[in-house]
Design a protein around this motif. Structure first.
Motif, PDB file in Angstrom:
ATOM      1  N   ALA A  60     -31.929 -13.303 -52.395  1.00 36.00           N
ATOM      2  CA  ALA A  60     -32.678 -13.666 -51.178  1.00 36.00           C
ATOM      3  C   ALA A  60     -31.757 -14.291 -50.148  1.00 36.00           C
ATOM      4  CB  ALA A  60     -33.802 -14.632 -51.544  1.00 36.00           C
ATOM      5  N   ARG A  61     -30.861 -15.132 -50.609  1.00 37.35           N
ATOM      6  CA  ARG A  61     -29.935 -15.794 -49.679  1.00 37.35           C
ATOM      7  C   ARG A  61     -28.870 -14.810 -49.185  1.00 37.35           C
ATOM      8  NH1 ARG A  61     -28.338 -19.098 -53.101  1.00 37.35           N
ATOM      9  NH2 ARG A  61     -26.407 -18.044 -53.631  1.00 37.35           N
ATOM     10  N   ASP A  62     -28.325 -14.038 -50.119  1.00 36.80           N
ATOM     11  CA  ASP A  62     -27.215 -13.159 -49.758  1.00 36.80           C
ATOM     12  C   ASP A  62     -27.658 -11.983 -48.881  1.00 36.80           C
ATOM     13  OD1 ASP A  62     -25.634 -14.827 -51.182  1.00 36.80           O
ATOM     14  OD2 ASP A  62     -25.430 -13.535 -52.943  1.00 36.80           O
ATOM     15  N   ILE A  63     -28.819 -11.450 -49.155  1.00 33.56           N
ATOM     16  CA  ILE A  63     -29.290 -10.326 -48.333  1.00 33.56           C
ATOM     17  C   ILE A  63     -29.538 -10.783 -46.902  1.00 33.56           C
ATOM     18  CG2 ILE A  63     -31.251  -8.763 -47.983  1.00 33.56           C
ATOM     19  CD1 ILE A  63     -31.356  -8.386 -51.000  1.00 33.56           C
ATOM     20  N   ALA A  64     -30.122 -11.973 -46.751  1.00 33.32           N
ATOM     21  CA  ALA A  64     -30.327 -12.484 -45.390  1.00 33.32           C
ATOM     22  C   ALA A  64     -28.983 -12.676 -44.688  1.00 33.32           C
ATOM     23  CB  ALA A  64     -31.097 -13.802 -45.432  1.00 33.32           C
ATOM     24  N   GLU A  65     -27.981 -13.086 -45.443  1.00 36.60           N
ATOM     25  CA  GLU A  65     -26.654 -13.261 -44.854  1.00 36.60           C
ATOM     26  C   GLU A  65     -26.076 -11.917 -44.389  1.00 36.60           C
ATOM     27  OE1 GLU A  65     -25.448 -16.097 -44.263  1.00 36.60           O
ATOM     28  OE2 GLU A  65     -23.442 -15.555 -43.541  1.00 36.60           O
ATOM     29  N   VAL A  66     -26.290 -10.884 -45.166  1.00 36.08           N
ATOM     30  CA  VAL A  66     -25.823  -9.551 -44.759  1.00 36.08           C
ATOM     31  C   VAL A  66     -26.521  -9.124 -43.470  1.00 36.08           C
ATOM     32  CG1 VAL A  66     -25.877  -7.104 -45.379  1.00 36.08           C
ATOM     33  CG2 VAL A  66     -25.149  -8.786 -47.054  1.00 36.08           C
ATOM     34  N   VAL A  67     -27.814  -9.375 -43.407  1.00 43.26           N
ATOM     35  CA  VAL A  67     -28.561  -9.000 -42.192  1.00 43.26           C
ATOM     36  C   VAL A  67     -28.001  -9.745 -40.979  1.00 43.26           C
ATOM     37  CG1 VAL A  67     -30.830  -9.019 -41.101  1.00 43.26           C
ATOM     38  CG2 VAL A  67     -30.630  -8.484 -43.524  1.00 43.26           C
ATOM     39  N   ARG A  68     -27.796 -11.038 -41.141  1.00 37.78           N
ATOM     40  CA  ARG A  68     -27.251 -11.830 -40.026  1.00 37.78           C
ATOM     41  C   ARG A  68     -25.883 -11.294 -39.604  1.00 37.78           C
ATOM     42  NH1 ARG A  68     -29.953 -16.380 -42.586  1.00 37.78           N
ATOM     43  NH2 ARG A  68     -28.271 -16.586 -44.089  1.00 37.78           N
ATOM     44  N   ASN A  69     -25.022 -11.059 -40.583  1.00 33.94           N
ATOM     45  CA  ASN A  69     -23.670 -10.597 -40.251  1.00 33.94           C
ATOM     46  C   ASN A  69     -23.700  -9.240 -39.558  1.00 33.94           C
ATOM     47  OD1 ASN A  69     -22.542 -12.894 -41.304  1.00 33.94           O
ATOM     48  ND2 ASN A  69     -22.138 -12.005 -43.309  1.00 33.94           N
ATOM     49  N   ASP A  70     -24.554  -8.364 -40.022  1.00 31.56           N
ATOM     50  CA  ASP A  70     -24.649  -7.050 -39.387  1.00 31.56           C
ATOM     51  C   ASP A  70     -25.067  -7.181 -37.923  1.00 31.56           C
ATOM     52  OD1 ASP A  70     -23.887  -5.711 -41.629  1.00 31.56           O
ATOM     53  OD2 ASP A  70     -25.901  -5.090 -42.223  1.00 31.56           O
TER      54      ASP A  70
END
Lengths: 321, 446
Positions: free
Chosen positions: B62-72
């Motif tokens: 949950a934390r890491d996927i949101a981070e990927v979305v933000r970075n993208d």
């Protein structure tokens, strides 16, 4: 005469004393000189320092111009595990996205009671002040004899409906006279401009006006509105096609000069596909709403002039070509 | 008297018009019309709180996927992520209603909420919704993805692609890969290996062992194969690599024939490439599976770097037939070519945009290298970068971003991958382990 002499003598005396004690005429003190602390060394120590050779490279050896190539045992390449790592490209692991139901609307105001109140019994009206049910009064049980009445005949009735009023309407009437045929106007004949103008002017003049109107917005007031919207019109996230699309957006304003969100609508567009028009409209709507949150500061006495605004968003000068 | 009558009529009309219509106009002024021609170009502020973990095993995802979305989103240059410590409202449940006022206060124009759970079969289930904060409404439907846990980064990219697409109106490019040449070792003995990674530099994997120099990899239209040039035989020769099985086969060439600069046609069955025999280089076309090559150019000049138009009808290539290296367009069947580059300097490595409207190229002028774009007819040339050495542009799947090679000067100079928006903004270095060159962007993954 001597008074002046006394005053002069005292004044001069005071001045001389002040000069001697206060140091008025003395020169200001100069800042303390910079002092560098030094360490005294002996002659033997000085000789020892001089005996140390300076750190200078005197024996320079030329390096070989290019080292011979060395073949290194490279580690085994980190090749991917064929099926699991790269099979992603062969067999899509992520199926089509499943649409989800829309999010729930915001909840209404919280209920006061956790459970709903039981429904009242039928034919019972709620009252402000509770009342007990009435009980029969045993004393009222006694029946008061009524006064004797004479016998009465039933009301007279008829077998057909007969109007009670006097018969004023005639039983028959003549047919209405047919409308006289008008002479058809000659199609070549032009309408009278005077009467037409008068009719139009009267029609417009008699149209009800919503409210009194002040003077129109000044150029400065219009420019201020334009600049306010421009500050929030962000075209950076628009597609290239959307930046080639002109949209005309209509908005109704409240008296507080804030846009009524529900009234924002697209009234026209030029260029671009439907998707591009939609993107351009969304960007325009965001601009109107965002910068209108605190109101656009328009003069209220001219409300009728800005109650409705049509904004044309033309990104021609902003687009990425 | 009869002459005066028309004059009286006109006066009467004017009087009536002035006397009656003037107050009418004053009382119904109609809408105020203004034209907005100047806006701002700035990243859109977006809030992406950590996704909600619906099962304990999903907390990390949950934390890491949101981070990927933000970075993208931030990496695209079109969005700015609002830091979580600025949040007023908190998303405690995926299905709880959004308090828009909390997000308006911090000027979040878009809000992405999501949840992650691990299903009984071990699959990861990701849900997300996108909200237009100032319109106080969802932006499109919520979506749900399910995949294996090892694909969690792809699921983040999928969410980011959906957000990007809904806001910009263009398809995304985050769930894609890049094949490139990974470089290591000293400059005079550099080891070059064919490599593949996520578009953002994650998950690098090597496809060749570095025993032979490899150059110019190119993805097939559906991303299942890669064309590249290898010096395994001592001669440059075109190979086809199956990405799924990591197997490679030579395209086939005649004796003493050098083949290089290959590129797939839009159908995935045709390849165009350069062939050099007897000191002359021309462009040929042939089926990928084998067949007779068809000569497309026939001049004594060096003609190379062919690239198909998206519809497959035309080919852009570079040629020095005019005396200097310039760009030309010809039919996919060959024939006469039309020069499209008209500026100063030399032009090379043209690549047709997936949208079909632009051609990216490398330009060398006055000792500097540039990556630029121009219209298909050669107009509206714009240089996007400038450095000691920029070359080899490759388009993102949506035609909005270009990735290329930048090499620094000097004996210790190293090649790296960079990306830039076609507006010339958002120049970024793409992280790779060691050096990297010759990037080729894949299509969007399925």
């Amino acid at each position: 005469m001597q008074t002046g002499l006394y005053i002069s003598s005292v004044g001069h005396g005071a001045l001389i004393i002040a000069a001697m004690i206060g140091g008025i005429f003395s020169t200001p003190e100069s800042p303390p000189p910079d002092v560098t602390e030094v360490t005294l060394i002996t002659a033997a120590e000085l000789d020892a320092f001089a005996a140390i050779k300076p750190d200078v490279l005197t024996d320079v050896t030329p390096l070989s111009p290019t080292p011979p190539p060395v073949l290194l045992d490279l580690p085994e390449p980190d090749l991917p595990e064929p099926p699991p790592e790269l099979a992603v490209l062969d067999a899509p692991e992520i199926p089509d996205a499943v649409p989800m139901p829309p999010p729930p609307p915001p909840s209404p105001a919280p209920r006061i009671a956790p459970t709903p109140a039981p429904a009242p019994p039928e034919d019972t009206r709620p009252a402000d002040v509770p009342q007990e049910a009435t009980r029969p009064n045993p004393e009222a049980e006694s029946v008061t004899p009524e006064d004797p009445k004479e016998a009465e005949a039933p009301e007279e009735a008829a077998t057909e409906i007969v109007p009670e009023g006097p018969k004023l309407a005639p039983t028959t009437s003549a047919r209405p006279v047919s409308r006289p045929t008008r002479a058809r106007p000659d199609p070549e004949e032009t309408p009278d401009p005077l009467s037409t103008a008068i009719n139009q002017a009267v029609e417009e003049a008699t149209r009800p006006a919503p409210q009194p109107v002040g003077p129109p917005l000044t150029r400065g007031e219009e420019d201020a509105l334009r600049v306010s919207v421009q500050r929030c019109w962000n075209v950076g996230s628009l597609s290239s096609e959307a930046t080639r699309t002109v949209v005309v957006v209509a908005v109704e304003m409240g008296r507080d000069a804030k846009p009524i969100q529900s009234s924002i609508r697209l009234v026209g567009s030029e260029g671009g596909s439907d998707a591009a028009v939609n993107q351009a409209f969304e960007a325009a709507r965001r601009a109107i709403i965002r910068c209108g949150l605190q109101g656009y500061g328009l003069p209220e006495e001219k409300y009728a002039h800005w109650q409705e605004i049509e904004m044309t968003f033309n990104p021609e000068r902003m687009r990425i070509r | 008297m009869t002459r005066l009558f028309p004059v009286i009529r006109l006066l009467a009309i004017g009087f009536v018009a002035l006397g009656l219509s003037a107050p009418a106009n004053a009382q119904s002024p109609g809408p105020l019309r203004i034209e907005i021609t100047e806006g701002v170009i700035e990243p859109m502020p977006v809030a992406v709180p950590d996704f909600i973990a619906e099962t304990p095993a999903a907390a990390r995802f949950a934390r890491d996927i949101a981070e990927v979305v933000r970075n993208d989103l931030v990496g695209s240059g079109l969005f700015r992520a609002i830091p979580s410590n600025a949040f007023i409202g908190q998303i405690s449940s995926f299905n709880s209603p959004v308090q828009y006022s909390d997000w308006k206060t911090i000027n979040a124009q878009a809000l992405v909420t999501g949840s992650v759970s691990v299903a009984s079969d071990g699959k990861l289930v990701v849900k997300f919704r996108l909200f237009d904060v100032f319109s106080e409404a969802p932006l499109g439907q919520g979506l749900q993805f399910a995949a294996t846990q090892s694909s969690w980064r792809r699921m983040g990219h999928k969410v980011a692609d959906a957000v990007y697409s809904r806001i910009t109106g263009e398809s995304g490019y985050f769930d894609s890969r890049v094949v490139f040449v990974s470089e290591s070792g000293p400059k005079n003995a550099r080891v070059k290996r064919l490599s593949i990674m996520d578009y953002d530099g994650a998950n690098v994997q090597y496809l060749t062992d570095g025993s032979a120099i490899v150059l110019a990899p190119r993805f097939s239209p559906n991303g299942d194969r890669v064309l590249y040039t290898s010096y395994a035989t001592g001669f440059p020769q075109v190979y086809v690599l199956d990405v799924g099985r990591v197997t490679q086969t030579a395209l086939g060439a005649g004796e003493n024939e050098m083949t290089f600069a290959p590129r797939f046609g839009p159908d995935g069955r045709t390849v165009v490439y350069s062939s050099s025999t007897g000191g002359n280089t021309d462009i040929f076309r042939r089926p990928v599976g084998g067949g007779t090559p068809v000569r497309l150019t026939n001049t004594p000049a060096i003609e190379t770097a062919p690239s198909f138009s998206p519809d497959g009808n035309r080919i852009v290539f570079e040629s020095d037939r005019s005396g200097t290296q310039q760009l030309y367009i010809m039919s996919a069947n060959g024939g006469s070519a039309q020069r499209i580059s008209r500026g100063e300097g030399r032009y090379g490595t043209p690549v047709w945009s997936p949208r079909g409207d632009l051609i990216a190229f490398t330009k060398q002028n006055q000792g500097r290298f540039h990556i630029g774009v121009m219209r298909v007819d050669g107009t509206e040339e714009r240089l996007l970068t400038s450095s000691f050495l920029d070359e080899g542009p490759s388009w993102s799947p949506n035609g909005r971003v270009i990735m290329f090679t930048r090499e620094t000067a000097g004996a210790s100079g190293e090649a790296s991958l960079y990306s830039v928006d076609i507006s010339g903004r958002n120049l970024r270095r793409v992280p790779t382990p060691g050096g990297g060159s010759d990037p080729a962007w894949s299509p969007l993954l399925p």
